[in-house]
Write a protein that holds these residues in place. Structure first.
Motif, PDB file in Angstrom:
ATOM      1  N   ALA A 125       0.967  -0.930  -0.134  1.00 49.59           N
ATOM      2  CA  ALA A 125      -0.165   0.016   0.411  1.00 49.59           C
ATOM      3  C   ALA A 125       0.644   0.850   0.302  1.00 49.59           C
ATOM      4  N   ALA A 126       1.882   1.436   0.733  1.00 46.95           N
ATOM      5  CA  ALA A 126       2.398   2.454   0.766  1.00 46.95           C
ATOM      6  C   ALA A 126       3.617   2.697  -0.488  1.00 46.95           C
ATOM      7  N   ALA A 127       3.961   1.497  -1.406  1.00 44.31           N
ATOM      8  CA  ALA A 127       4.809   1.526  -3.131  1.00 44.31           C
ATOM      9  C   ALA A 127       3.424   2.583  -3.494  1.00 44.31           C
ATOM     10  N   GLN A 128       1.718   2.447  -3.593  1.00 43.97           N
ATOM     11  CA  GLN A 128       0.900   2.116  -4.506  1.00 43.97           C
ATOM     12  C   GLN A 128       0.953   3.764  -4.417  1.00 43.97           C
ATOM     13  N   ARG A 129       0.563   4.332  -2.873  1.00 43.99           N
ATOM     14  CA  ARG A 129       0.420   5.805  -2.302  1.00 43.99           C
ATOM     15  C   ARG A 129       1.569   6.940  -3.227  1.00 43.99           C
ATOM     16  N   ALA A 130       2.958   6.094  -3.175  1.00 43.04           N
ATOM     17  CA  ALA A 130       3.736   6.218  -3.356  1.00 43.04           C
ATOM     18  C   ALA A 130       4.105   6.614  -4.939  1.00 43.04           C
ATOM     19  N   ASN A 131       3.364   5.976  -5.366  1.00 43.47           N
ATOM     20  CA  ASN A 131       3.351   5.801  -7.097  1.00 43.47           C
ATOM     21  C   ASN A 131       4.517   4.998  -7.626  1.00 43.47           C
ATOM     22  N   VAL A 132       5.333   4.183  -6.553  1.00 43.95           N
ATOM     23  CA  VAL A 132       6.215   3.083  -6.979  1.00 43.95           C
ATOM     24  C   VAL A 132       6.460   2.581  -7.764  1.00 43.95           C
ATOM     25  N   SER A 133       7.326   2.318  -8.796  1.00 47.18           N
ATOM     26  CA  SER A 133       7.487   1.222  -9.442  1.00 47.18           C
ATOM     27  C   SER A 133       8.586   1.240  -9.830  1.00 47.18           C
ATOM     28  N   GLY A 134       8.658  -0.190 -10.357  1.00 48.12           N
ATOM     29  CA  GLY A 134       9.909  -0.441 -11.167  1.00 48.12           C
ATOM     30  C   GLY A 134      10.049  -2.165 -10.676  1.00 48.12           C
ATOM     31  N   ARG A 135      12.144  -2.980 -11.032  1.00 44.93           N
ATOM     32  CA  ARG A 135      12.324  -4.131  -9.598  1.00 44.93           C
ATOM     33  C   ARG A 135      13.407  -3.781  -9.085  1.00 44.93           C
ATOM     34  N   VAL A 136      12.840  -4.956  -8.333  1.00 44.18           N
ATOM     35  CA  VAL A 136      13.291  -5.554  -7.440  1.00 44.18           C
ATOM     36  C   VAL A 136      14.097  -6.339  -7.487  1.00 44.18           C
ATOM     37  N   PHE A 137      15.810  -6.025  -7.412  1.00 44.63           N
ATOM     38  CA  PHE A 137      16.428  -7.576  -8.058  1.00 44.63           C
ATOM     39  C   PHE A 137      16.708  -8.629  -6.589  1.00 44.63           C
ATOM     40  N   VAL A 138      16.629 -10.009  -6.666  1.00 46.26           N
ATOM     41  CA  VAL A 138      16.422 -10.344  -5.075  1.00 46.26           C
ATOM     42  C   VAL A 138      17.766 -11.562  -5.938  1.00 46.26           C
ATOM     43  N   SER A 139      18.027 -11.761  -5.209  1.00 43.12           N
ATOM     44  CA  SER A 139      19.253 -13.404  -5.283  1.00 43.12           C
ATOM     45  C   SER A 139      19.395 -14.487  -3.973  1.00 43.12           C
ATOM     46  N   PHE A 140      19.363 -15.758  -4.119  1.00 46.08           N
ATOM     47  CA  PHE A 140      18.903 -16.549  -2.989  1.00 46.08           C
ATOM     48  C   PHE A 140      19.734 -17.796  -3.820  1.00 46.08           C
TER      49      PHE A 140
END
Length: 274
Positions: free
Chosen positions: A201-216
């Motif tokens: 919800a915080a990302a929706q309110r801040a209009n944040v979009s993009g890619r999150v790079f995850v390593s495992f």
């Protein structure tokens, strides 16, 4: 008139037909002396400021350096032994408690003429309160039998204990012959992410979009381990990406030389506002 003009200064010419008692004339006449005096005083102060550290260093006595030597107490030699000093007395002998004993010797084969008079063996009741020995003696009824160690005994044998070595952790590969794969391929992986990924919800309110790079790390049994965010967006997207990756089903493990190995895998996860 020409001689006066030759000896007159610029100030005399400027103030020739003016009131010379005015302060400006005195200021202009004393200005060269004031500037010279100021330059001399400034030069002296500047020289003192530059030379002050040198003067203080020359007048201050040098502190003597104290050298510290590290001494290992375990390597110190023992104190010298005085030959005139008598050796210390030996410790008093330890007196062992006496127990009740009953004379009972083991049978010994002898000729008939050397056989002594037969001594009856001790009764069972006597052995309940005494110990069989070479002679009969009275002792402390509460004392327990003590087996004294021989005075000179061989050095104890060193017992070697086998210590199990810690298992060596398997190497983590970054490039292998056969990369690990999500069960069902990349299409199934995309379906899994679109079904389970929740937009914070915080990302929706801040209009944040993009890619999150995850390593495992994909283990040899396909399980997921060491989930880390290499590059995030914030606003709760990093934590959501980690949650989805940790909840993945087992992958097909990567292989090197035909055997399963641990492989480090990088996965970009898209957060797009519709």
């Amino acid at each position: 008139m020409a001689e006066l003009n030759s000896q007159a200064t610029l100030d005399d010419i400027v103030f020739a037909n003016r009131n010379q008692a005015y302060g400006a004339y005195d200021l202009r006449k004393s200005y060269p002396k004031t500037v010279t005096r100021a330059l001399i005083i400034g030069g002296v102060l500047f020289t003192l400021g530059v030379l002050t550290p040198t003067i203080i260093t020359a007048l201050t006595p040098e502190a003597k350096e104290v050298s510290m030597t590290e001494v290992d107490l375990m390597k110190l030699p023992p104190p010298p032994i005085d030959p005139n000093e008598p050796p210390p007395p030996p410790p008093p002998p330890v007196e062992l408690p006496k127990v009740n004993t009953v004379k009972f010797l083991p049978p010994e084969v002898k000729p008939d003429e050397e056989v002594p008079e037969e001594t009856p063996p001790p009764a069972v009741e006597e052995l309940k309160e005494a110990v069989a020995a070479e002679k009969t003696q009275e002792g402390d009824p509460n004392a327990e039998e003590v087996i004294a160690a021989p005075e000179a005994s061989a050095a104890p044998t060193k017992v070697e204990v086998a210590v199990e070595a810690a298992p060596k952790e398997e190497e983590i590969f970054t490039v292998v012959e056969q990369q690990p794969e999500f069960s069902g391929g990349m299409a199934a992986l995309g379906q899994y992410l679109s079904k389970n990924l929740r937009y914070p919800a915080a990302a929706q309110r801040a209009n944040v979009s993009g890619r999150v790079f995850v390593s495992f790390v994909v283990n040899t049994d396909g399980s997921i381990q060491d989930v880390q965010v290499l590059k995030g967006l914030g606003f709760g997207t990093d934590e959501e990406a980690q949650r989805v990756v940790k909840g993945m089903p087992k992958w097909r493990p990567g292989k090197q030389s035909g055997r399963p190995v641990r492989v480090k895998y990088n996965l970009p996860i898209n957060f797009t506002l519709e």
